[in-house]
Design a protein around this motif. Structure first.
Motif, PDB file in Angstrom:
ATOM      1  N   ARG A 183       0.627  15.042  -3.900  1.00 22.89           N
ATOM      2  CA  ARG A 183      -0.175  14.784  -2.693  1.00 22.89           C
ATOM      3  C   ARG A 183       0.118  15.882  -1.681  1.00 22.89           C
ATOM      4  O   ARG A 183       1.274  16.096  -1.300  1.00 22.89           O
ATOM      5  CB  ARG A 183       0.145  13.413  -2.101  1.00 22.89           C
ATOM      6  CG  ARG A 183      -0.057  12.261  -3.088  1.00 22.89           C
ATOM      7  CD  ARG A 183       0.322  10.929  -2.448  1.00 22.89           C
ATOM      8  NE  ARG A 183       0.428   9.857  -3.431  1.00 22.89           N
ATOM      9  CZ  ARG A 183      -0.577   9.060  -3.793  1.00 22.89           C
ATOM     10  NH1 ARG A 183      -1.767   9.248  -3.259  1.00 22.89           N
ATOM     11  NH2 ARG A 183      -0.391   8.101  -4.678  1.00 22.89           N
TER      12      ARG A 183
ATOM     13  N   TYR B 211      -4.496  10.927  -0.240  1.00 24.73           N
ATOM     14  CA  TYR B 211      -3.460  10.050   0.308  1.00 24.73           C
ATOM     15  C   TYR B 211      -4.036   9.244   1.465  1.00 24.73           C
ATOM     16  O   TYR B 211      -5.105   9.573   2.004  1.00 24.73           O
ATOM     17  CB  TYR B 211      -2.245  10.859   0.792  1.00 24.73           C
ATOM     18  CG  TYR B 211      -2.571  11.853   1.885  1.00 24.73           C
ATOM     19  CD1 TYR B 211      -2.566  11.485   3.234  1.00 24.73           C
ATOM     20  CD2 TYR B 211      -2.879  13.174   1.582  1.00 24.73           C
ATOM     21  CE1 TYR B 211      -2.866  12.394   4.229  1.00 24.73           C
ATOM     22  CE2 TYR B 211      -3.173  14.084   2.577  1.00 24.73           C
ATOM     23  CZ  TYR B 211      -3.165  13.694   3.896  1.00 24.73           C
ATOM     24  OH  TYR B 211      -3.469  14.600   4.886  1.00 24.73           O
ATOM     25  N   GLN B 212      -3.327   8.179   1.830  1.00 31.07           N
ATOM     26  CA  GLN B 212      -3.694   7.350   2.969  1.00 31.07           C
ATOM     27  C   GLN B 212      -2.590   7.433   4.016  1.00 31.07           C
ATOM     28  O   GLN B 212      -1.399   7.365   3.688  1.00 31.07           O
ATOM     29  CB  GLN B 212      -3.893   5.896   2.556  1.00 31.07           C
ATOM     30  CG  GLN B 212      -5.151   5.649   1.729  1.00 31.07           C
ATOM     31  CD  GLN B 212      -5.307   4.174   1.415  1.00 31.07           C
ATOM     32  OE1 GLN B 212      -4.603   3.627   0.566  1.00 31.07           O
ATOM     33  NE2 GLN B 212      -6.222   3.525   2.105  1.00 31.07           N
TER      34      GLN B 212
ATOM     35  N   GLY C 260      -9.336  11.952   0.057  1.00 27.46           N
ATOM     36  CA  GLY C 260      -8.737  10.678  -0.341  1.00 27.46           C
ATOM     37  C   GLY C 260      -7.499  10.813  -1.195  1.00 27.46           C
ATOM     38  O   GLY C 260      -7.107   9.863  -1.879  1.00 27.46           O
TER      39      GLY C 260
ATOM     40  N   GLU D 202      -5.685  12.879   8.463  1.00 24.45           N
ATOM     41  CA  GLU D 202      -6.391  12.229   7.363  1.00 24.45           C
ATOM     42  C   GLU D 202      -6.816  13.266   6.320  1.00 24.45           C
ATOM     43  O   GLU D 202      -7.029  14.439   6.629  1.00 24.45           O
ATOM     44  CB  GLU D 202      -7.632  11.498   7.894  1.00 24.45           C
ATOM     45  CG  GLU D 202      -7.349  10.432   8.930  1.00 24.45           C
ATOM     46  CD  GLU D 202      -6.712   9.187   8.339  1.00 24.45           C
ATOM     47  OE1 GLU D 202      -6.736   9.052   7.093  1.00 24.45           O
ATOM     48  OE2 GLU D 202      -6.205   8.358   9.111  1.00 24.45           O
TER      49      GLU D 202
ATOM     50  N   LYS E 228       2.611   7.151  11.916  1.00 23.99           N
ATOM     51  CA  LYS E 228       1.593   8.188  11.789  1.00 23.99           C
ATOM     52  C   LYS E 228       1.921   9.407  12.640  1.00 23.99           C
ATOM     53  O   LYS E 228       1.515  10.522  12.339  1.00 23.99           O
ATOM     54  CB  LYS E 228       0.232   7.620  12.198  1.00 23.99           C
ATOM     55  CG  LYS E 228      -0.924   8.599  12.105  1.00 23.99           C
ATOM     56  CD  LYS E 228      -2.233   7.950  12.512  1.00 23.99           C
ATOM     57  CE  LYS E 228      -3.389   8.928  12.400  1.00 23.99           C
ATOM     58  NZ  LYS E 228      -4.682   8.298  12.765  1.00 23.99           N
TER      59      LYS E 228
ATOM     60  N   GLU F 134       0.841  -1.189   0.000  1.00 23.52           N
ATOM     61  CA  GLU F 134       0.000   0.000   0.000  1.00 23.52           C
ATOM     62  C   GLU F 134       0.882   1.247   0.000  1.00 23.52           C
ATOM     63  O   GLU F 134       1.923   1.284   0.648  1.00 23.52           O
ATOM     64  CB  GLU F 134      -0.908   0.018   1.232  1.00 23.52           C
ATOM     65  CG  GLU F 134      -1.988  -1.034   1.234  1.00 23.52           C
ATOM     66  CD  GLU F 134      -2.901  -0.874   2.442  1.00 23.52           C
ATOM     67  OE1 GLU F 134      -3.938  -0.198   2.313  1.00 23.52           O
ATOM     68  OE2 GLU F 134      -2.565  -1.424   3.498  1.00 23.52           O
TER      69      GLU F 134
ATOM     70  N   ASN G 254      -0.388   6.048   7.124  1.00 23.74           N
ATOM     71  CA  ASN G 254       0.051   4.779   7.697  1.00 23.74           C
ATOM     72  C   ASN G 254      -0.608   4.593   9.059  1.00 23.74           C
ATOM     73  O   ASN G 254      -0.452   5.452   9.929  1.00 23.74           O
ATOM     74  CB  ASN G 254       1.576   4.778   7.841  1.00 23.74           C
ATOM     75  CG  ASN G 254       2.138   3.399   8.104  1.00 23.74           C
ATOM     76  OD1 ASN G 254       1.590   2.622   8.877  1.00 23.74           O
ATOM     77  ND2 ASN G 254       3.256   3.092   7.476  1.00 23.74           N
TER      78      ASN G 254
ATOM     79  N   LEU H   3       1.378   4.390   1.549  1.00 19.41           N
ATOM     80  CA  LEU H   3       0.950   5.050   2.780  1.00 19.41           C
ATOM     81  C   LEU H   3       1.927   6.164   3.133  1.00 19.41           C
ATOM     82  O   LEU H   3       3.135   6.034   2.937  1.00 19.41           O
ATOM     83  CB  LEU H   3       0.877   4.046   3.936  1.00 19.41           C
ATOM     84  CG  LEU H   3      -0.017   2.815   3.715  1.00 19.41           C
ATOM     85  CD1 LEU H   3       0.113   1.848   4.886  1.00 19.41           C
ATOM     86  CD2 LEU H   3      -1.468   3.233   3.530  1.00 19.41           C
TER      87      LEU H   3
END
Length: 328
Positions: A75, A156-157, A154, A150, A165, A30, A159, A32
């Motif tokens: 991003r 980016y995601q 959407g 967050e 994080k 993924e 971790n 992340l």
């Protein structure tokens, strides 16, 4: 028939080969967004910032996107404070002993952007954090608690792993003389009893200004509740001499022992095996006495010290940035 069979096997193998190649071209993990700020056993990441009395020092905090394929789009990552995690960390580490808590670094000591852009084709950028630590009191254990927020759109995601994080930056200004000194040859006596000596493996020196540091007296360290009453200030003079004093001598009866010379030496040496590595050796010589008046109410206990403290600082001269050059 045999030729047809062989042709079938060749086509099947070719299809399998192509499929395998295509499979490896796909993203294997993924993508992340994460901080690069590995915490220690206390859950904080030591962050060394050069002390400057009249200037701003920039620290670059890395932030990255994981994955096996390149980042394909711009991003815009949002960064914010994480006070909740800092509060949880304090409870886990220190319980209800608030005097030992990590403290959130006040906003007057730093500035940073609320967002950072990771361009398409890039997987690693840095967040520029500007520190101004001239008047900071290192009795407190300052932490800048950050988190990746967050993104509602959407783009980016984040971790989900807490150590990626979040970044609990333990802000530590340094100067030429600060750091961890070995106490193997520094003796601490109770009530002038020279037959029984205490030693501590490490005496940490904290920054006061460009030429001055402070230690905690005797056996005290940063985890003593009353540590602010027992600071020993050491100023480095140009002639190799030291000026040593306490800012609480009227209460702790601090006094320099003139029987031991008060001085420092500073030597440099290049590593014999790694020619880019420079060793700096600093040795301090001073002796003092003081009275512990807070550990036991109504009782004053006298301590005296003598010997030398020493520190080795290793510098990787291939690295241009001083905060990264020093091998802490």
């Amino acid at each position: 028939m045999k030729n047809i069979y062989m042709l079938f096997l060749a086509i099947t193998g070719l299809i399998s080969f192509v499929s395998c190649n295509n499979e490896w071209e796909d993203e294997q993990y993924e993508q992340l967004v994460s901080f690069k700020a590995e915490p220690n056993t206390q859950g904080v990441a030591w962050t060394y910032v050069r002390y400057k009395p009249d200037g701003i020092v920039k620290f670059d905090l890395p932030i990255m996107i994981s994955g096996s394929t390149p980042n394909t789009q711009d991003r815009v990552v949002r960064i914010g404070l994480d006070r909740d995690t800092l509060a949880t960390l304090n409870r886990e580490q220190f319980g209800h002993r608030e005097e030992l808590f990590f403290r959130e670094l006040p906003s007057s000591f730093y500035s940073m952007p609320e967002t950072v852009t990771i361009p398409a084709g890039e997987s690693l950028v840095t967040i520029p954090i500007e520190f101004s630590l001239a008047d900071i009191d290192e009795v407190e254990k300052w932490v800048l608690p950050l988190q990746i927020l967050e993104d509602p759109s959407g783009n980016y995601q984040v971790n989900p792993h807490k150590h990626y994080k979040r970044a609990m930056l333990r802000i530590t200004p340094f100067n030429t003389y600060s750091g961890a000194y070995s106490g193997s040859f520094y003796k601490i006596f109770l009530e002038d009893d020279k037959n029984e000596a205490l030693t501590i493996n490490e005496h940490r020196a904290y920054v006061v200004d460009e030429e001055t540091i402070f230690f905690y007296a005797g056996t005290r360290d940063v985890d003593f509740l009353d540590r602010k009453y027992y600071k020993v200030f050491v100023k480095f003079l140009d002639d190799g001499q030291l000026e040593v004093w306490s800012d609480n001598a009227e209460n702790n009866a601090f006094k320099i022992d003139d029987a031991q010379p008060t001085y420092y030496t500073m030597e440099e040496e290049w590593d014999a095996v790694k020619p880019y590595l420079k060793h700096v050796y600093i040795t301090l010589s001073f002796a003092y006495s003081f009275e512990d008046y807070t550990a036991i109410p109504g009782l004053r206990v006298k301590y005296s010290t003598e010997g030398t403290l020493s520190m080795q600082r290793d510098l990787n001269t291939l690295i241009p940035d001083e905060d990264q050059q020093i091998q802490w």
